[in-house]
Design an enzyme around this catalytic site. Structure first.
Site, PDB file in Angstrom:
ATOM      1  N   PHE A 123       0.874  -1.179   0.000  1.00 47.83           N
ATOM      2  CA  PHE A 123       0.000   0.000   0.000  1.00 47.83           C
ATOM      3  C   PHE A 123       0.909   1.227   0.000  1.00 47.83           C
ATOM      4  O   PHE A 123       1.640   1.457   0.969  1.00 47.83           O
ATOM      5  CB  PHE A 123      -0.838  -0.061   1.278  1.00 47.83           C
ATOM      6  CG  PHE A 123      -1.889   0.997   1.438  1.00 47.83           C
ATOM      7  CD1 PHE A 123      -3.147   0.842   0.873  1.00 47.83           C
ATOM      8  CD2 PHE A 123      -1.642   2.133   2.191  1.00 47.83           C
ATOM      9  CE1 PHE A 123      -4.137   1.799   1.062  1.00 47.83           C
ATOM     10  CE2 PHE A 123      -2.619   3.097   2.380  1.00 47.83           C
ATOM     11  CZ  PHE A 123      -3.877   2.927   1.813  1.00 47.83           C
ATOM     12  N   SER A 126       2.620   6.817   1.605  1.00 47.68           N
ATOM     13  CA  SER A 126       3.665   7.703   2.144  1.00 47.68           C
ATOM     14  C   SER A 126       4.676   8.112   1.079  1.00 47.68           C
ATOM     15  O   SER A 126       5.031   7.336   0.198  1.00 47.68           O
ATOM     16  CB  SER A 126       4.424   7.009   3.281  1.00 47.68           C
ATOM     17  OG  SER A 126       3.534   6.673   4.298  1.00 47.68           O
ATOM     18  N   GLU A 127       5.114   9.342   1.220  1.00 50.81           N
ATOM     19  CA  GLU A 127       6.149   9.893   0.336  1.00 50.81           C
ATOM     20  C   GLU A 127       7.144  10.641   1.216  1.00 50.81           C
ATOM     21  O   GLU A 127       6.842  10.917   2.388  1.00 50.81           O
ATOM     22  CB  GLU A 127       5.520  10.877  -0.660  1.00 50.81           C
ATOM     23  CG  GLU A 127       4.557  10.217  -1.620  1.00 50.81           C
ATOM     24  CD  GLU A 127       4.037  11.180  -2.693  1.00 50.81           C
ATOM     25  OE1 GLU A 127       4.390  12.388  -2.630  1.00 50.81           O
ATOM     26  OE2 GLU A 127       3.307  10.716  -3.569  1.00 50.81           O
ATOM     27  N   PRO A 128       8.302  11.007   0.646  1.00 51.66           N
ATOM     28  CA  PRO A 128       9.280  11.744   1.456  1.00 51.66           C
ATOM     29  C   PRO A 128       8.663  12.968   2.146  1.00 51.66           C
ATOM     30  O   PRO A 128       9.026  13.297   3.270  1.00 51.66           O
ATOM     31  CB  PRO A 128      10.354  12.138   0.441  1.00 51.66           C
ATOM     32  CG  PRO A 128      10.287  11.041  -0.592  1.00 51.66           C
ATOM     33  CD  PRO A 128       8.832  10.656  -0.683  1.00 51.66           C
ATOM     34  N   ARG A 268      14.025 -17.238  37.443  1.00 51.36           N
ATOM     35  CA  ARG A 268      15.183 -16.483  37.934  1.00 51.36           C
ATOM     36  C   ARG A 268      15.183 -16.416  39.464  1.00 51.36           C
ATOM     37  O   ARG A 268      14.180 -16.022  40.066  1.00 51.36           O
ATOM     38  CB  ARG A 268      15.137 -15.074  37.343  1.00 51.36           C
ATOM     39  CG  ARG A 268      16.172 -14.134  37.859  1.00 51.36           C
ATOM     40  CD  ARG A 268      17.541 -14.481  37.358  1.00 51.36           C
ATOM     41  NE  ARG A 268      18.537 -13.519  37.829  1.00 51.36           N
ATOM     42  CZ  ARG A 268      19.837 -13.694  37.695  1.00 51.36           C
ATOM     43  NH1 ARG A 268      20.313 -14.780  37.117  1.00 51.36           N
ATOM     44  NH2 ARG A 268      20.682 -12.776  38.130  1.00 51.36           N
ATOM     45  N   GLU A 363       0.971   3.609   9.937  1.00 55.11           N
ATOM     46  CA  GLU A 363      -0.499   3.689   9.779  1.00 55.11           C
ATOM     47  C   GLU A 363      -1.081   4.805  10.654  1.00 55.11           C
ATOM     48  O   GLU A 363      -2.155   4.672  11.235  1.00 55.11           O
ATOM     49  CB  GLU A 363      -1.156   2.327  10.005  1.00 55.11           C
ATOM     50  CG  GLU A 363      -0.626   1.323   8.979  1.00 55.11           C
ATOM     51  CD  GLU A 363      -1.564   0.205   8.615  1.00 55.11           C
ATOM     52  OE1 GLU A 363      -2.765   0.327   8.861  1.00 55.11           O
ATOM     53  OE2 GLU A 363      -1.060  -0.780   8.052  1.00 55.11           O
ATOM     54  N   GLY A 364      -0.323   5.891  10.725  1.00 52.48           N
ATOM     55  CA  GLY A 364      -0.725   7.059  11.511  1.00 52.48           C
ATOM     56  C   GLY A 364      -0.030   7.053  12.863  1.00 52.48           C
ATOM     57  O   GLY A 364      -0.222   6.142  13.657  1.00 52.48           O
ATOM     58  N   THR A 365       0.780   8.083  13.101  1.00 56.63           N
ATOM     59  CA  THR A 365       1.494   8.198  14.395  1.00 56.63           C
ATOM     60  C   THR A 365       0.466   8.338  15.525  1.00 56.63           C
ATOM     61  O   THR A 365      -0.718   8.635  15.287  1.00 56.63           O
ATOM     62  CB  THR A 365       2.379   9.454  14.407  1.00 56.63           C
ATOM     63  OG1 THR A 365       1.520  10.591  14.202  1.00 56.63           O
ATOM     64  CG2 THR A 365       3.449   9.410  13.321  1.00 56.63           C
ATOM     65  N   GLU A 367       0.232  10.755  17.429  1.00 62.36           N
ATOM     66  CA  GLU A 367      -0.269  12.137  17.371  1.00 62.36           C
ATOM     67  C   GLU A 367      -1.437  12.226  16.371  1.00 62.36           C
ATOM     68  O   GLU A 367      -2.435  12.904  16.628  1.00 62.36           O
ATOM     69  CB  GLU A 367       0.878  13.087  16.960  1.00 62.36           C
ATOM     70  CG  GLU A 367       1.969  13.249  18.020  1.00 62.36           C
ATOM     71  CD  GLU A 367       2.920  12.052  18.149  1.00 62.36           C
ATOM     72  OE1 GLU A 367       2.881  11.131  17.297  1.00 62.36           O
ATOM     73  OE2 GLU A 367       3.713  12.037  19.113  1.00 62.36           O
TER      74      GLU A 367
HETATM   75  N1  CAA Z   1     -12.251   8.260   5.804  1.00 64.85           N
HETATM   76  C1  CAA Z   1     -12.668   8.849   4.651  1.00 64.85           C
HETATM   77  N2  CAA Z   1     -12.373  10.131   4.333  1.00 64.85           N
HETATM   78  C2  CAA Z   1     -11.635  10.821   5.229  1.00 64.85           C
HETATM   79  C3  CAA Z   1     -11.183  10.278   6.442  1.00 64.85           C
HETATM   80  C4  CAA Z   1     -11.531   8.926   6.725  1.00 64.85           C
HETATM   81  N3  CAA Z   1     -11.131   8.316   7.846  1.00 64.85           N
HETATM   82  N4  CAA Z   1     -10.468  11.212   7.112  1.00 64.85           N
HETATM   83  C5  CAA Z   1     -10.507  12.329   6.341  1.00 64.85           C
HETATM   84  N5  CAA Z   1     -11.190  12.072   5.196  1.00 64.85           N
HETATM   85  C6  CAA Z   1     -11.455  12.980   4.102  1.00 64.85           C
HETATM   86  C7  CAA Z   1     -11.918  14.337   4.582  1.00 64.85           C
HETATM   87  O1  CAA Z   1     -13.317  14.377   4.771  1.00 64.85           O
HETATM   88  C8  CAA Z   1     -11.452  15.242   3.437  1.00 64.85           C
HETATM   89  O2  CAA Z   1     -12.361  15.179   2.367  1.00 64.85           O
HETATM   90  P1  CAA Z   1     -13.381  16.392   2.060  1.00 64.85           P
HETATM   91  O3  CAA Z   1     -12.511  17.595   1.833  1.00 64.85           O
HETATM   92  O4  CAA Z   1     -14.129  15.957   0.849  1.00 64.85           O
HETATM   93  O5  CAA Z   1     -14.246  16.524   3.280  1.00 64.85           O
HETATM   94  C9  CAA Z   1     -10.172  14.578   2.954  1.00 64.85           C
HETATM   95  O6  CAA Z   1     -10.228  13.210   3.400  1.00 64.85           O
HETATM   96  C10 CAA Z   1      -8.929  15.211   3.533  1.00 64.85           C
HETATM   97  O7  CAA Z   1      -9.047  15.172   4.928  1.00 64.85           O
HETATM   98  P2  CAA Z   1      -8.668  16.377   5.865  1.00 64.85           P
HETATM   99  O8  CAA Z   1      -9.160  17.663   5.272  1.00 64.85           O
HETATM  100  O9  CAA Z   1      -9.119  16.040   7.237  1.00 64.85           O
HETATM  101  O10 CAA Z   1      -7.087  16.351   5.714  1.00 64.85           O
HETATM  102  P3  CAA Z   1      -5.976  16.762   6.747  1.00 64.85           P
HETATM  103  O11 CAA Z   1      -4.760  16.929   5.925  1.00 64.85           O
HETATM  104  O12 CAA Z   1      -6.421  17.876   7.622  1.00 64.85           O
HETATM  105  O13 CAA Z   1      -5.832  15.487   7.715  1.00 64.85           O
HETATM  106  C11 CAA Z   1      -5.157  13.266   8.286  1.00 64.85           C
HETATM  107  C12 CAA Z   1      -5.846  14.186   7.286  1.00 64.85           C
HETATM  108  C13 CAA Z   1      -6.192  12.709   9.228  1.00 64.85           C
HETATM  109  C14 CAA Z   1      -4.067  13.938   9.063  1.00 64.85           C
HETATM  110  C15 CAA Z   1      -4.578  12.193   7.369  1.00 64.85           C
HETATM  111  O14 CAA Z   1      -3.654  12.796   6.490  1.00 64.85           O
HETATM  112  C16 CAA Z   1      -3.918  11.053   8.093  1.00 64.85           C
HETATM  113  O15 CAA Z   1      -4.594  10.168   8.598  1.00 64.85           O
HETATM  114  N6  CAA Z   1      -2.558  11.039   8.085  1.00 64.85           N
HETATM  115  C17 CAA Z   1      -1.834   9.871   8.499  1.00 64.85           C
HETATM  116  C18 CAA Z   1      -1.524   9.037   7.281  1.00 64.85           C
HETATM  117  C19 CAA Z   1      -1.227   7.638   7.607  1.00 64.85           C
HETATM  118  O16 CAA Z   1      -1.867   6.999   8.426  1.00 64.85           O
HETATM  119  N7  CAA Z   1      -0.218   7.103   6.897  1.00 64.85           N
HETATM  120  C20 CAA Z   1       0.106   5.741   7.015  1.00 64.85           C
HETATM  121  C21 CAA Z   1       0.817   5.300   5.783  1.00 64.85           C
HETATM  122  S1  CAA Z   1       0.427   3.668   5.290  1.00 64.85           S
HETATM  123  C22 CAA Z   1       1.337   2.643   6.287  1.00 64.85           C
HETATM  124  O17 CAA Z   1       1.956   3.037   7.232  1.00 64.85           O
HETATM  125  C23 CAA Z   1       1.208   1.209   5.947  1.00 64.85           C
HETATM  126  C24 CAA Z   1       2.370   0.398   6.362  1.00 64.85           C
HETATM  127  O18 CAA Z   1       3.334   0.339   5.685  1.00 64.85           O
HETATM  128  C25 CAA Z   1       2.294  -0.427   7.587  1.00 64.85           C
END
Ligand code: CAA
Length: 379
Positions: A123, A126-128, A268, A363-365, A367
């Site tokens: 999946f 993520s990007e730099p 132990r 999958e999201g810090t 924070e």
């Molecule tokens: N489901 C569906 N849509 C969602 C959503 C959700 N859970 N959360 C937000 N959205 C929608 C919003 O409604 C918005 O759409 P609209 O403008 O149409 O309403 C759009 O997505 C953008 O959302 P925000 O405006 O809220 O964006 P933001 O930049 O303020 O915040 C964030 C978004 C919650 C911070 C999000 O960027 C986030 O969760 N970041 C963390 C990313 C992440 O988890 N990365 C993990 C990488 S994958 C990985 O780690 C896999 C691995 O290898 C193990």
């Protein structure tokens, strides 16, 4: 909430426990040391149905519920958190994402092989410059007739170099920001798609984490998931479920730490007693066990909401926030109980600590989980 497990649930848990003990435990430390991907073990996980647990039977999956998935995931991660994340990404992000939002053709083409473990998925969000700030996608996908041409770099991609199928988020219209991002299925071997840097990590060292490069990579338009502009919603919706998987990976690490600490404390000896005789050790174990049960309840709650098709994003974020914290704390306490032996590689608790830390990041810090929970409270 009452979590009643039926016979199938208990059988799945026992099968996963036995598999982890027989097939993962003997080589987990060596694979960690050598940073070796568990090829054989992942193949067997596929044969047992663990790589596509929630995929419908009509697409070759096990057709099970999320509760079954978390029961198996805890057992696998208790022994080998690297195998846990490989399983989590394939199940919750790739298979679930395709089944929930793919076309009928995409489901028929990709799910049977992914669910059986013949193929592995990754999946790529993520990007730099787009980690927590996931909407800031720089990878582009430019329409060209019946194709999209992808250019850009993805990083920290779990399963990246091993994956046959990668779900890639890319901007089809930079001017629209988050609303201009789309999702694509990219197959290994597509010209212009290559694996770049392999990461050397603190923990989960037997899992595969790489950067992926796309250079004029032509992807057929039928490989787009959903409409143009649906990519961020697709990724965030899929990650809501992914967070239940990672919370469970964390739970497994915490439970493994507790079990190692209990075992060691009964063996132990110090001051003419086994150290389990001392209340200070009993109190540490009691705190660990209580926190672990609380984490497990949060996870089961989120999983059951998902199974009942009720909103689960905030519950999943709470489960991941709490379980990942408990994983780190439990591993630290397990090391403390082991004393000097906990700090050396002979005892696996130091691996548990190294493996636990990532659950507070990917999958999201933590924070970001608080941000998701806070927004849900205030909406
Ligand atoms: N489901 C569906 N849509 C969602 C959503 C959700 N859970 N959360 C937000 N959205 C929608 C919003 O409604 C918005 O759409 P609209 O403008 O149409 O309403 C759009 O997505 C953008 O959302 P925000 O405006 O809220 O964006 P933001 O930049 O303020 O915040 C964030 C978004 C919650 C911070 C999000 O960027 C986030 O969760 N970041 C963390 C990313 C992440 O988890 N990365 C993990 C990488 S994958 C990985 O780690 C896999 C691995 O290898 C193990």
């Amino acid at each position: 909430m009452n979590f009643e497990f039926n016979e199938t649930h208990l059988m799945i848990k026992e099968t996963a426990r036995q598999f982890a003990e027989d097939e993962l435990a003997p080589s987990a430390d060596t694979r960690d040391e050598k940073e070796e991907f568990p090829y054989e073990q992942v193949k067997k996980m596929g044969e047992l149905g663990f790589m596509g647990m929630m995929v419908s039977e009509q697409y070759g999956g096990a057709g099970l519920d999320t509760l079954s998935y978390v029961l198996a995931m805890e057992e696998i991660s208790k022994v080998d958190a690297s195998a846990g994340v490989i399983m989590s990404v394939n199940n919750s992000l790739v298979c679930w994402g395709i089944e929930a939002y793919g076309t009928e053709e995409q489901k028929q083409k990709y799910l049977p092989d992914l669910a059986s473990g013949k193929k592995l998925g990754a999946f790529a969000l993520s990007e730099p410059e787009a980690g927590s700030d996931a909407t800031n996608q720089r990878t582009t996908a430019k329409k060209d007739g019946d194709f999209y041409v992808l250019n850009g770099t993805k990083n920290f991609i779990t399963n990246g170099s091993q994956a046959d199928i990668v779900l890639v988020m890319a901007s089809t219209d930079r001017s629209k920001g988050a609303k201009g991002v789309s999702a694509f299925i990219v197959e290994k071997g597509t010209p212009g798609f290559s694996v770049a840097k392999k990461e050397k990590k603190l923990g989960i060292r037997s899992s595969d984490t790489v950067s992926l490069a796309f250079q004029d990579c032509r992807v057929p338009k039928e490989n787009r998931i959903g409409e143009e502009g649906f990519g961020i919603k697709f990724a965030l919706k899929t990650l809501d479920g992914g967070r239940i998987g990672i919370a469970t990976q964390a739970l497994g690490i915490a439970q493994g730490s507790l079990e190692a600490a209990v075992k060691y404390s009964k063996e132990r000896k110090a001051f003419d007693h086994t150290i389990s005789d001392f209340q200070i050790i009993q109190f540490k174990l009691a705190d660990m066990a209580t926190n672990i049960e609380a984490a497990r309840s949060l996870i089961l709650y989120a999983a059951s909401l998902k199974d009942r098709k009720e909103p689960y994003a905030a519950a999943a974020a709470m489960a991941k926030l709490f379980a990942s914290r408990i994983a780190v704390q439990s591993a630290l306490e397990a090391i403390q109980i082991h004393g000097g032996y906990g700090y050396v590689r002979e005892y696996k608790v130091e691996r548990f600590l190294r493996d636990a830390k990532i659950t507070e990041i990917y999958e999201g810090t933590s924070e970001i989980q608080k941000l998701v929970i806070g927004r849900a409270l205030l909406q």
